[in-house]
Structures are given as structure tokens and as C-alpha cells.
Design a protein around this motif. Structure first.
Motif, PDB file in Angstrom:
ATOM      1  N   GLN A 164      33.230  45.443  65.047  1.00  0.00           N
ATOM      2  CA  GLN A 164      32.789  44.090  65.411  1.00  0.00           C
ATOM      3  C   GLN A 164      31.432  44.166  66.112  1.00  0.00           C
ATOM      4  O   GLN A 164      31.124  45.156  66.769  1.00  0.00           O
ATOM      5  CB  GLN A 164      33.794  43.439  66.379  1.00  0.00           C
ATOM      6  N   PRO A 165      30.637  43.088  66.015  1.00  0.00           N
ATOM      7  CA  PRO A 165      29.357  43.060  66.735  1.00  0.00           C
ATOM      8  C   PRO A 165      29.577  43.123  68.249  1.00  0.00           C
ATOM      9  O   PRO A 165      30.646  42.758  68.747  1.00  0.00           O
ATOM     10  CB  PRO A 165      28.749  41.717  66.352  1.00  0.00           C
ATOM     11  N   TYR A 166      28.551  43.563  68.948  1.00  0.00           N
ATOM     12  CA  TYR A 166      28.576  43.556  70.410  1.00  0.00           C
ATOM     13  C   TYR A 166      28.074  42.185  70.857  1.00  0.00           C
ATOM     14  O   TYR A 166      28.409  41.176  70.242  1.00  0.00           O
ATOM     15  CB  TYR A 166      27.713  44.704  70.953  1.00  0.00           C
ATOM     16  N   LYS A 167      27.287  42.099  71.884  1.00  0.00           N
ATOM     17  CA  LYS A 167      26.683  40.849  72.349  1.00  0.00           C
ATOM     18  C   LYS A 167      25.227  41.136  72.662  1.00  0.00           C
ATOM     19  O   LYS A 167      24.846  42.270  72.973  1.00  0.00           O
ATOM     20  CB  LYS A 167      27.412  40.330  73.587  1.00  0.00           C
ATOM     21  N   TRP A 168      24.400  40.109  72.575  1.00  0.00           N
ATOM     22  CA  TRP A 168      22.998  40.275  72.955  1.00  0.00           C
ATOM     23  C   TRP A 168      22.954  40.741  74.402  1.00  0.00           C
ATOM     24  O   TRP A 168      23.660  40.198  75.264  1.00  0.00           O
ATOM     25  CB  TRP A 168      22.236  38.959  72.819  1.00  0.00           C
ATOM     26  N   MET A 198      20.986  46.772  63.564  1.00  0.00           N
ATOM     27  CA  MET A 198      20.574  46.554  64.947  1.00  0.00           C
ATOM     28  C   MET A 198      19.585  45.395  64.971  1.00  0.00           C
ATOM     29  O   MET A 198      18.510  45.459  64.368  1.00  0.00           O
ATOM     30  CB  MET A 198      19.919  47.811  65.511  1.00  0.00           C
ATOM     31  N   HIS A 199      19.977  44.339  65.647  1.00  0.00           N
ATOM     32  CA  HIS A 199      19.121  43.178  65.845  1.00  0.00           C
ATOM     33  C   HIS A 199      18.428  43.375  67.185  1.00  0.00           C
ATOM     34  O   HIS A 199      19.053  43.762  68.164  1.00  0.00           O
ATOM     35  CB  HIS A 199      19.956  41.891  65.896  1.00  0.00           C
ATOM     36  N   TYR A 200      17.134  43.092  67.235  1.00  0.00           N
ATOM     37  CA  TYR A 200      16.393  43.204  68.481  1.00  0.00           C
ATOM     38  C   TYR A 200      15.281  42.161  68.478  1.00  0.00           C
ATOM     39  O   TYR A 200      14.909  41.632  67.439  1.00  0.00           O
ATOM     40  CB  TYR A 200      15.840  44.623  68.691  1.00  0.00           C
ATOM     41  N   ARG A 201      14.787  41.860  69.666  1.00  0.00           N
ATOM     42  CA  ARG A 201      13.731  40.859  69.794  1.00  0.00           C
ATOM     43  C   ARG A 201      12.474  41.512  70.335  1.00  0.00           C
ATOM     44  O   ARG A 201      12.516  42.246  71.328  1.00  0.00           O
ATOM     45  CB  ARG A 201      14.181  39.726  70.711  1.00  0.00           C
ATOM     46  N   GLU A 202      11.363  41.235  69.642  1.00  0.00           N
ATOM     47  CA  GLU A 202      10.038  41.681  70.066  1.00  0.00           C
ATOM     48  C   GLU A 202       9.150  40.457  70.157  1.00  0.00           C
ATOM     49  O   GLU A 202       9.007  39.737  69.169  1.00  0.00           O
ATOM     50  CB  GLU A 202       9.432  42.632  69.022  1.00  0.00           C
ATOM     51  N   ALA A 203       8.612  40.226  71.341  1.00  0.00           N
ATOM     52  CA  ALA A 203       7.736  39.071  71.564  1.00  0.00           C
ATOM     53  C   ALA A 203       8.403  37.779  71.100  1.00  0.00           C
ATOM     54  O   ALA A 203       7.764  36.920  70.495  1.00  0.00           O
ATOM     55  CB  ALA A 203       6.388  39.280  70.872  1.00  0.00           C
ATOM     56  N   GLY A 204       9.721  37.661  71.341  1.00  0.00           N
ATOM     57  CA  GLY A 204      10.466  36.457  70.991  1.00  0.00           C
ATOM     58  C   GLY A 204      10.860  36.340  69.535  1.00  0.00           C
ATOM     59  O   GLY A 204      11.482  35.362  69.139  1.00  0.00           O
ATOM     60  N   VAL A 205      10.522  37.339  68.726  1.00  0.00           N
ATOM     61  CA  VAL A 205      10.848  37.315  67.296  1.00  0.00           C
ATOM     62  C   VAL A 205      12.012  38.267  67.034  1.00  0.00           C
ATOM     63  O   VAL A 205      11.950  39.444  67.412  1.00  0.00           O
ATOM     64  CB  VAL A 205       9.624  37.733  66.445  1.00  0.00           C
ATOM     65  N   GLU A 206      13.066  37.736  66.391  1.00  0.00           N
ATOM     66  CA  GLU A 206      14.218  38.577  66.073  1.00  0.00           C
ATOM     67  C   GLU A 206      13.922  39.417  64.836  1.00  0.00           C
ATOM     68  O   GLU A 206      13.421  38.923  63.834  1.00  0.00           O
ATOM     69  CB  GLU A 206      15.462  37.720  65.829  1.00  0.00           C
ATOM     70  N   HIS A 208      25.410  45.181  65.078  1.00  0.00           N
ATOM     71  CA  HIS A 208      26.359  44.575  64.146  1.00  0.00           C
ATOM     72  C   HIS A 208      26.771  45.630  63.123  1.00  0.00           C
ATOM     73  O   HIS A 208      26.028  45.906  62.182  1.00  0.00           O
ATOM     74  CB  HIS A 208      25.715  43.399  63.399  1.00  0.00           C
ATOM     75  N   PRO A 209      27.948  46.246  63.286  1.00  0.00           N
ATOM     76  CA  PRO A 209      28.380  47.239  62.302  1.00  0.00           C
ATOM     77  C   PRO A 209      28.750  46.579  60.982  1.00  0.00           C
ATOM     78  O   PRO A 209      29.197  45.434  60.953  1.00  0.00           O
ATOM     79  CB  PRO A 209      29.596  47.889  62.956  1.00  0.00           C
TER      80      PRO A 209
END
Length: 103
Positions: A35-39, A57-65, A87-88
């Protein structure tokens, strides 16, 4: 001395962990999840190594996902202030190295 067969490890819940080591406040843990984790933003740096499975792996750089696919053997480094969420794709086993008590 310890030998851990990561492919044999499962947990009773998503993100369940096996504590492997605590080295002066830096923890090494093996996680199993489907299951996914949390931001979140860690309390310091984090090394995230996929030992089995595939993780988006979702990540944010300068407000952009952004999203990067991590395959078995891939490592993601989250520097200080890096907001991210894993998110597996199905079951995955992940080695996480981070400051003790981090989110």
C-alpha cells in the motif's frame, strides 16, 4: 552477526518493519508493503533502496509533483526538505536508512 533474507520477510500490515540496526541514532529497517505511504518530509536525510518489487516514488520539486519508477536494486535519496510518498506496484520490500524517529 545477522543474515536477513529480505525476500522471505512479510509483515502483518502495510509498512510493517523489521529493525535491523540502530547506529548512533541512524536506523536501518526492512519494510514490507503493498500500500502507498503518506506524503511526508523526513527529519533529516533518507536512503530508500528497493530490494524486491517496483515502487513509484512521488516527490515534489519547486511545487511540481514528479514520479520516478524504482525497480529492484534502485536507490532513492531524499535530502533534507524533500517531500515524497512511495506507491508500490503490488508487494515490495524496501530497505530504509534514516534518523531514528523520523516519519
Amino acid at each position: 552477526m545477522k543474515v536477513i533474507r529480505s525476500k522471505e520477510f512479510t509483515a502483518g500490515r502495510a509498512w510493517g518493519a523489521l529493525d535491523i540496526a540502530n547506529m548512533d541514532g541512524t536506523t536501518v529497517r526492512l519494510h514490507w508493503t503493498d500500500q502507498p505511504y503518506k506524503w511526508h518530509v523526513n527529519d533529516g536525510e533518507e536512503v530508500f533502496a528497493v530490494l524486491d518489487g517496483v515502487v513509484d516514488m512521488h516527490y515534489r520539486e519547486a511545487g511540481v509533483e514528479r514520479v520516478v519508477a524504482l525497480y529492484t536494486g534502485d536507490v532513492f535519496f531524499a535530502g533534507v526538505g524533500c517531500e515524497h510518498v512511495a506507491h508500490p506496484r503490488g508487494a515490495a520490500r524496501i530497505l530504509v536508512v534514516e534518523r531514528e524517529g523520523s516519519v
